[in-house]
Design a protein around this motif. Structure first.
Motif, PDB file in Angstrom:
ATOM      1  N   GLY A  73       0.813  -1.209   0.000  1.00 16.86           N
ATOM      2  CA  GLY A  73       0.000   0.000   0.000  1.00 16.86           C
ATOM      3  C   GLY A  73       0.844   1.255   0.000  1.00 16.86           C
ATOM      4  N   VAL A  74       1.896   1.273   0.819  1.00 16.93           N
ATOM      5  CA  VAL A  74       2.764   2.450   0.879  1.00 16.93           C
ATOM      6  C   VAL A  74       3.546   2.598  -0.423  1.00 16.93           C
ATOM      7  CG1 VAL A  74       4.711   3.501   2.087  1.00 16.93           C
ATOM      8  CG2 VAL A  74       2.929   2.366   3.389  1.00 16.93           C
ATOM      9  N   LYS A  75       3.945   1.474  -1.008  1.00 17.38           N
ATOM     10  CA  LYS A  75       4.666   1.545  -2.288  1.00 17.38           C
ATOM     11  C   LYS A  75       3.776   2.152  -3.366  1.00 17.38           C
ATOM     12  CE  LYS A  75       7.486  -1.158  -5.489  1.00 17.38           C
ATOM     13  NZ  LYS A  75       6.859  -0.617  -6.706  1.00 17.38           N
ATOM     14  N   GLU A  76       2.492   1.792  -3.353  1.00 16.50           N
ATOM     15  CA  GLU A  76       1.560   2.368  -4.316  1.00 16.50           C
ATOM     16  C   GLU A  76       1.471   3.879  -4.128  1.00 16.50           C
ATOM     17  OE1 GLU A  76      -2.593   0.704  -6.112  1.00 16.50           O
ATOM     18  OE2 GLU A  76      -2.543   1.029  -3.958  1.00 16.50           O
ATOM     19  N   GLN A  77       1.434   4.327  -2.877  1.00 10.66           N
ATOM     20  CA  GLN A  77       1.403   5.762  -2.594  1.00 10.66           C
ATOM     21  C   GLN A  77       2.697   6.428  -3.033  1.00 10.66           C
ATOM     22  OE1 GLN A  77       0.666   6.028   1.600  1.00 10.66           O
ATOM     23  NE2 GLN A  77      -1.385   5.169   1.460  1.00 10.66           N
ATOM     24  N   ALA A  78       3.823   5.764  -2.775  1.00  4.44           N
ATOM     25  CA  ALA A  78       5.115   6.327  -3.162  1.00  4.44           C
ATOM     26  C   ALA A  78       5.235   6.429  -4.678  1.00  4.44           C
ATOM     27  CB  ALA A  78       6.251   5.468  -2.598  1.00  4.44           C
ATOM     28  N   ASP A  79       4.739   5.422  -5.382  1.00  5.90           N
ATOM     29  CA  ASP A  79       4.781   5.467  -6.850  1.00  5.90           C
ATOM     30  C   ASP A  79       3.940   6.623  -7.385  1.00  5.90           C
ATOM     31  OD1 ASP A  79       6.439   3.284  -6.889  1.00  5.90           O
ATOM     32  OD2 ASP A  79       4.856   1.831  -7.312  1.00  5.90           O
TER      33      ASP A  79
END
Length: 349
Positions: A73-79
């Motif tokens: 989830g955080v990676k999706e936000q970071a992307d």
């Protein structure tokens, strides 16, 4: 004198009998503890049984998977933050180019006026041999002046816009750094739990480890069931199921979305992407994608979720079974949906 010493002695040791009682009690407890240890029932000296190791490893893998979904989830936000930052920087570069062009045009106008000099209009009309020509030039000068004023206003507006873009880009950059810090924290959490699980599994014999890694309550292969839904929905579900069967045997890698490896939500996302449906990245968001369905109404292609925290997902294929990416060391395979605590189901559309 002796009469006075005795009371002082009583005050100094008002509970004279207690030290002896405590000593006796301590010796008795120590003896009991020693006997317990010799009898082999001391908890601190007892090695965990294979069943206890397996239960603890299961718990660690569940916690690692929950941390993996947080990571996803955080990676999706970071992307998203990185893409937005790139967009803002590109837009700022384009606007800066336009600003430079406007400044160059403004500089050309100023240079031309400087070279032409300034002269009183009455004097110019008196000196010119062709008043009509002068009036034409005066009108042109007025238009040039209007353009110059507009160009100056445009420069000011562009500067304000670029400053705002830079402020937004700075905010986006700070958000990206925060997400990257979260990613690092979640990654460390996953790695610690997986390392602890591997350390525990190392205590098992080869036979016990093989038994732990073997599929539970489901065959290794099975024929895909036909989705209950008809029309376009049924066709998409059939494509998702076919994709999942095609992924059987591929390794579990946390954070992976295929095609060489998957984690649990990465597999379901890839399967439905192959069917033309875009699912969110995490189990927490996939459960809200599409229509919720009861366990008694499950059809092939449905997403099935497990554990109270919705930390695992598989793709239902019929007959009480699913295709899922279980955990590190266990490839994509078919399993019973009774293998884990059922938490809900959703049907993408």
């Amino acid at each position: 004198m002796a009469a006075h010493r005795k009371p002082r002695q009583q005050r100094r040791y008002p509970f004279a009998a207690r030290p002896a009682a405590r000593t006796a009690t301590t010796l008795a407890l120590a003896g009991a503890a020693t006997a317990t240890a010799f009898n082999g029932t001391g908890a601190a000296d007892t090695a965990p049984t294979p069943a206890q190791i397996k239960a603890r490893v299961d718990k660690l893998y569940q916690e690692a998977e929950a941390a993996t979904e947080d990571y996803n989830g955080v990676k999706e936000q970071a992307d998203r933050a990185r893409r937005e930052l790139d967009r803002l920087r590109d837009e700022a570069a384009r606007r800066t180019d336009r600003l430079n062009s406007t400044r160059n045009a403004l500089g050309s106008i100023a240079t031309a006026q400087y070279r032409a000099g300034t002269m009183d209009s009455g004097l110019r009309i008196a000196l010119t041999s062709d008043p009509d020509e002068y009036l034409e030039r005066a009108a042109l000068a007025q238009r040039v002046g209007d353009r110059q004023a507009a160009a100056v206003a445009q420069v000011r507006q562009q500067l304000v816009g670029i400053d705002r873009l830079k402020e937004t880009a700075d905010h986006q950059s700070a958000e990206l750094k925060a997400r990257q810090k979260e990613l690092a924290d979640h990654k460390s959490s996953v790695q610690r739990k997986l390392a602890a699980a591997e350390s525990l599994l190392a205590q098992l014999t080869a036979e016990q480890r093989a038994a732990y890694d073997a599929p539970r309550d489901a065959p290794a292969t099975a024929a895909p069931a036909r989705p209950a839904a008809t029309g376009a929905t049924g066709q998409r579900a059939a494509r998702a199921v076919a994709y999942a069967y095609g992924a059987l045997g591929k390794p579990y890698v946390w954070g992976a979305t295929g095609p060489a490896s998957y984690d649990c939500s990465g597999l379901t996302q890839a399967a439905w992407r192959a069917a033309g449906i875009s699912l969110p990245r995490t189990t927490y968001t996939q459960i809200n994608a599409g229509k919720r369905v009861a366990r008694s109404e499950l059809a092939p292609g449905d997403l099935v979720f497990f554990y109270p925290g919705i930390s695992h997902v598989g793709l239902y294929v019929g007959g009480g079974r699913m295709v899922h990416a279980p955990r590190p060391g266990a490839p994509v395979r078919i399993a019973s949906i009774d293998e884990m605590p059922f938490a809900g189901a959703a049907r993408p559309a």
